[in-house]
Design a protein around this motif. Sequence first.
Motif, short mmCIF file in Angstrom:
data_model
loop_
_atom_site.label_atom_id
_atom_site.label_comp_id
_atom_site.label_asym_id
_atom_site.label_seq_id
_atom_site.Cartn_x
_atom_site.Cartn_y
_atom_site.Cartn_z
N ILE A 21 4.81 -4.38 -0.09
CA ILE A 21 5.38 -4.74 1.21
C ILE A 21 5.60 -6.24 1.34
O ILE A 21 5.99 -6.73 2.40
CB ILE A 21 4.48 -4.24 2.36
CG1 ILE A 21 3.07 -4.81 2.25
CG2 ILE A 21 4.44 -2.73 2.39
CD1 ILE A 21 2.15 -4.38 3.40
N GLY A 22 5.34 -7.00 0.27
CA GLY A 22 5.71 -8.41 0.22
C GLY A 22 4.77 -9.38 0.89
O GLY A 22 5.18 -10.50 1.22
N CYS A 40 10.99 -3.55 4.84
CA CYS A 40 9.91 -2.84 5.55
C CYS A 40 10.00 -3.05 7.05
O CYS A 40 9.88 -2.11 7.84
CB CYS A 40 8.55 -3.31 5.02
SG CYS A 40 8.19 -2.83 3.33
N GLY A 41 10.23 -4.31 7.46
CA GLY A 41 10.31 -4.61 8.89
C GLY A 41 11.49 -3.93 9.56
O GLY A 41 11.36 -3.36 10.65
N LEU A 42 12.66 -3.94 8.91
CA LEU A 42 13.84 -3.29 9.49
C LEU A 42 13.67 -1.78 9.54
O LEU A 42 14.10 -1.13 10.50
CB LEU A 42 15.08 -3.66 8.68
CG LEU A 42 15.55 -5.12 8.76
CD1 LEU A 42 16.76 -5.35 7.88
CD2 LEU A 42 15.85 -5.51 10.20
N CYS A 200 1.50 -1.26 6.10
CA CYS A 200 1.68 -2.48 6.88
C CYS A 200 0.59 -2.66 7.94
O CYS A 200 0.28 -3.79 8.32
CB CYS A 200 3.05 -2.47 7.55
SG CYS A 200 4.42 -2.53 6.40
N ASN A 201 0.02 -1.56 8.41
CA ASN A 201 -1.01 -1.65 9.45
C ASN A 201 -2.39 -1.71 8.81
O ASN A 201 -3.08 -2.74 8.85
CB ASN A 201 -0.90 -0.46 10.40
CG ASN A 201 -1.67 -0.67 11.68
OD1 ASN A 201 -2.50 -1.56 11.80
ND2 ASN A 201 -1.42 0.16 12.67
N CYS A 202 -2.81 -0.61 8.22
CA CYS A 202 -4.16 -0.54 7.65
C CYS A 202 -4.29 -1.37 6.37
O CYS A 202 -5.34 -1.97 6.12
CB CYS A 202 -4.52 0.92 7.36
SG CYS A 202 -4.49 1.99 8.82
#
Length: 309
Positions: A21-22, A40-42, A200-202
């Motif tokens: 995820i960079g 990922c954000g888009l 991205c969250n955990c």
Amino acid sequence: MSWNDDISYAFTLHKFVALPIGVWPLQKYDIFSRMRSVVCGLSLSAMMIVLILEVTCGDNSMYTKLDAIMLLTCNLVSVLKLLFYHLYADNLIHNFSSAVDDYLAIDTEKKRAIMRRHAFLGKIICYNVVFPAYVASTIFMIMPLITSNESAQVNISIKNPAENLAFPMMWTLRDFHISQNSYIWISIVQYILLMLNSSCNCGNDSLFLAIMLHVCGQIELLKIDFSKFGVTSKNLNKDFSMLISRHCYLMNNAELLIEVISVVLLVQILISCLLICFIGKYLQNIILIERVIQDYILYCNYIKIRSYV
């Protein structure tokens, strides 16, 4: 930057989660790493838009809308973490580079044991936070297939296939004909988005907690050095100055970590409070409606009994 066995033990697992995820701090920040984060954000932002449309314009049940709202809040927090991890990438790079230097500077087995213990705690957190999120995403994906009726499992084109998706898209796809192949592809995309949301969250949480535990381990080592001060020291002023400098350095690392996560934690706590209040209000309304329905059924049964009498 060379890695030894201790560094690999501490950070390899977190690298596998954060690199796709960079947001891996020790990567080379080039166009490819930034493109991974942008994609990922888009993707998560597009998922948020769909969920907002389903909640506000869709005619799904309240239980389905409640699941959509929870996914929406998780997506919002995930996007915020991606954003702040890139805005404060220098802070994370400084802390992780310092951690690598600390592992390369190990000179006693006691220090290695303390640092390994904190690295083990970081790995345990990763196992207990990230992988259950992946499992939950998988269960969330296959539950519609398990709970759907037999006819829908045999032929997806019966009724509206959007009803059997992981998060229904009844309002978004109501004007489109969905074939079986399209349904499969949409399900795969939704599963990928759920996994991205988990990473991205955990995954970012486990990455942050890992470096935070490393700083805690360095403070514990510093405490041991302070306890030994004056026992084996020959130059007290020089040794005391080195201990103070090390303490200031670790406190600076902790402040850099606070800058990364403070706003995200504030937003996450606010969203959690609002979500708890919303669920409580929703459950209260559901209980009230169920009581009204039960009273109405009892009244109808009473009227039928009186009519027979």
